[in-house]
Design a protein around this motif. Sequence first.
Motif, short mmCIF file in Angstrom:
data_model
loop_
_atom_site.label_atom_id
_atom_site.label_comp_id
_atom_site.label_asym_id
_atom_site.label_seq_id
_atom_site.Cartn_x
_atom_site.Cartn_y
_atom_site.Cartn_z
N TRP A 7 44.27 36.96 38.50
CA TRP A 7 44.11 37.73 39.74
C TRP A 7 43.11 38.87 39.54
CZ3 TRP A 7 44.80 36.83 44.57
CH2 TRP A 7 45.82 35.98 45.02
N ILE A 8 43.20 39.52 38.40
CA ILE A 8 42.28 40.63 38.11
C ILE A 8 40.84 40.13 38.05
CG2 ILE A 8 41.62 42.37 36.40
CD1 ILE A 8 44.58 42.59 35.66
N VAL A 9 40.66 39.00 37.36
CA VAL A 9 39.31 38.42 37.24
C VAL A 9 38.80 38.00 38.61
CG1 VAL A 9 37.97 36.52 36.27
CG2 VAL A 9 39.70 37.67 34.87
N PHE A 10 39.66 37.34 39.38
CA PHE A 10 39.23 36.87 40.71
C PHE A 10 38.85 38.03 41.61
CE2 PHE A 10 40.60 36.31 45.13
CZ PHE A 10 39.63 35.40 45.54
N LEU A 11 39.71 39.04 41.69
CA LEU A 11 39.44 40.17 42.58
C LEU A 11 38.17 40.92 42.15
CD1 LEU A 11 43.06 41.53 43.13
CD2 LEU A 11 41.63 40.27 44.77
N GLY A 12 37.98 41.04 40.84
CA GLY A 12 36.77 41.70 40.37
C GLY A 12 35.52 40.90 40.72
N THR A 13 35.59 39.60 40.54
CA THR A 13 34.44 38.75 40.87
C THR A 13 34.17 38.76 42.36
OG1 THR A 13 35.00 37.31 39.00
CG2 THR A 13 33.52 36.42 40.67
N ALA A 14 35.21 38.65 43.16
CA ALA A 14 35.04 38.65 44.62
C ALA A 14 34.48 39.97 45.10
CB ALA A 14 36.38 38.35 45.30
N ALA A 15 34.91 41.08 44.48
CA ALA A 15 34.40 42.40 44.87
C ALA A 15 32.93 42.53 44.54
CB ALA A 15 35.21 43.50 44.18
N LEU A 16 32.53 42.05 43.37
CA LEU A 16 31.12 42.10 42.98
C LEU A 16 30.27 41.27 43.94
CD1 LEU A 16 31.31 41.87 39.08
CD2 LEU A 16 30.66 43.85 40.47
#
Length: 209
Positions: A7-16
Amino acid sequence: MPTAAEWIVFLGTAALFALSPGPGVLYVLARSLRGGRAEGVRSVLGNAFGASVHVLAAALGLSALLAASTVAFTVVKIAGAAYLVYLGVQAIVRRHDDGEADSGGVARRWARSPLLQGMIAELLNPKTALYFMALLPHFVHPETTPAPLVFTVLGLIAVFLAALVDLAVAVFAGGLSSWFSRNPRWRVRQRVAAGLSMVGLGGFVAVTE
């Protein structure tokens, strides 16, 4: 569904991805500068609706067909680029239009709606489909949750994050539009600049891989 770490990786990638300047946010910027915050917000909604269709297509596997066909990808890309150029030319041609009654009636006004135009522009952006196809499968665990459900939930979260960034752009650029509106000469120049921006964006979309 993703694990806590995923979830952390996904949210970070989506935010970028949401913060990266792409055709969607540049379209919102141009429309907000031309028509103010209200038009900018409708453009944001149009982008979000169009991106949501890409999410559903990815969940159903339709985006994979687009990604696998070079011809289909190119056709959609060129159609999207041509549509952006068309919108830019229309903005330049209608640079003196201050919103008086449109003799073309309801259908013509709806065709000029920033919500509809934003949705079409996003639908004709095949890179959005490829983005979802490249990102979302890494977080799918079909043994625990059906893949279409995960695709839909994660995709809509990514769309929501992108819409928040687009909305911030619309509010800021809409404020500049209000400032321009006090000076008719600057208003016309600003609308021409917004139109040229969309024409340039269309050209950029057409030539990029």
